[in-house]
Scaffold this active site. Structure first.
Site, short mmCIF file in Angstrom:
data_model
loop_
_atom_site.label_atom_id
_atom_site.label_comp_id
_atom_site.label_asym_id
_atom_site.label_seq_id
_atom_site.Cartn_x
_atom_site.Cartn_y
_atom_site.Cartn_z
N TYR A 117 0.83 -1.05 0.07
CA TYR A 117 0.15 0.11 0.10
C TYR A 117 0.90 1.23 -0.19
O TYR A 117 1.29 1.76 1.04
CB TYR A 117 -0.91 -0.02 1.36
CG TYR A 117 -1.94 -1.08 1.49
CD1 TYR A 117 -2.12 -1.92 0.54
CD2 TYR A 117 -2.33 -1.38 2.73
CE1 TYR A 117 -3.26 -3.02 0.53
CE2 TYR A 117 -3.28 -2.29 3.02
CZ TYR A 117 -3.69 -2.93 1.79
OH TYR A 117 -4.57 -3.97 2.05
N LYS A 176 -0.78 -7.75 -2.63
CA LYS A 176 -2.24 -7.53 -2.12
C LYS A 176 -2.22 -6.03 -2.44
O LYS A 176 -1.66 -5.10 -1.54
CB LYS A 176 -2.46 -7.87 -0.86
CG LYS A 176 -3.77 -7.52 -0.19
CD LYS A 176 -3.76 -7.97 1.42
CE LYS A 176 -5.17 -7.98 2.11
NZ LYS A 176 -5.39 -6.43 2.20
#
Ligand code: FBP
Length: 264
Positions: A146, A177
């Site tokens: 992220y 992810k």
């Protein structure tokens, strides 16, 4: 890379990680939608659904409950995390060693990297140690990638999200992810940037059934490998039905309409 077909992290090459580290990352308010989910056993029970290829939890939840679920759940040990109470630049404390997670029986390791944070250098060094320890135990590594913090003006831009998936490849993760960029094109870029690293979408806050399943479908159409999801499953009263729908969509190549038919 660890050949993922030989690990419990995938089923037919696809991935559905159920995440339940929210008590640390967001605090107990995430459990208000379905109050029973404050009790970890409720969500461990949900994680026994066949669609769930692994269950991502922090050390305390793993140590306390995994011994009762080891026959029915594949454990993804999330080894870093930070509470919402922390108000500094984006960072994530390493709360668990890979050795300890492996001793408990973890099938995979998870690690958050905030590229673009002023703490990126230290986080990358911590990731190096975690990744190399995971290799010693033949455990695949999932990077929660992220990009966030002072160096990142807009963390939803396609380029920033693709940079995140690329970081997973560059630094040696097996699965990236990432946040859903909002379009199939954006997701295709992120999948391309990751090369052989499998890319999964992060579920995000709860949305309506159709929008959620359509975004999962767009990820699959873009070459993504599936999903790592928390709130969009266990913040629903019908969590098991949503997993039936996701199982149809991800593993049985059902259409969104056919998947929706699993929801009462
Ligand atoms: P959700 O599907 O509920 O978004 O969970 C995925 C996840 O990555 C969790 O593992 C984590 O607790 C949370 O999102 C962190 O989200 P954010 O940093 O955006 O608040």
């Amino acid at each position: 890379m660890v050949p993922l077909t030989d690990t419990p992290l995938t089923r037919d090459g696809k991935i559905l990680i159920l995440a339940y580290d929210h008590g640390l990352e967001h605090g107990p308010s995430d459990f208000e939608a379905v109050p029973e989910t404050m009790d970890p056993e409720t969500v461990w029970d949900i994680a026994t659904h066949d669609a769930v290829t692994s269950f991502a939890v922090q050390k305390g939840i793993a140590e306390t409950y995994y011994p009762s679920y080891r026959d029915d759940v594949n454990l993804l040990g999330k080894v870093n995390g930070t509470s919402n109470l922390w108000m500094g630049e984006y960072d994530s404390a390493v709360n668990w060693t890979v050795e300890s997670a492996a001793d408990l029986g973890a099938d995979a390791i998870g690690f958050t990297l905030y590229g673009g944070s002023n703490n990126e250098v230290e986080m990358a060094e911590e990731f190096r140690d975690v990744q190399e320890a995971a290799r010693d135990h033949d455990l695949p590594v999932v990077m929660w990638s992220y990009p966030r913090g002072q160096g990142v003006k807009n963390d939803t831009k396609d380029e920033v999200i693709a940079y995140g998936s690329r970081l997973a490849l560059e630094l040696g993760a097996d699965v990236a992810k990432i946040k859903y960029p909002g379009s199939q094109e954006g997701m295709e870029w992120a999948v391309d940037a990751a090369g052989p690293v499998k890319v999964v979408m992060s579920g995000g806050s709860k949305t309506d059934d159709r929008s959620f399943l359509e975004s999962v479908n767009a990820v699959l159409d873009a070459g993504g490998s599936g999903l790592a999801v928390g709130r969009n499953v266990w913040q629903r009263e019908n969590a098991m039905e949503m997993l039936d729908a996701l199982e149809a969509l991800i593993f049985e190549e059902a259409s969104v309409d056919d998947a929706l038919a699993h929801l009462g």
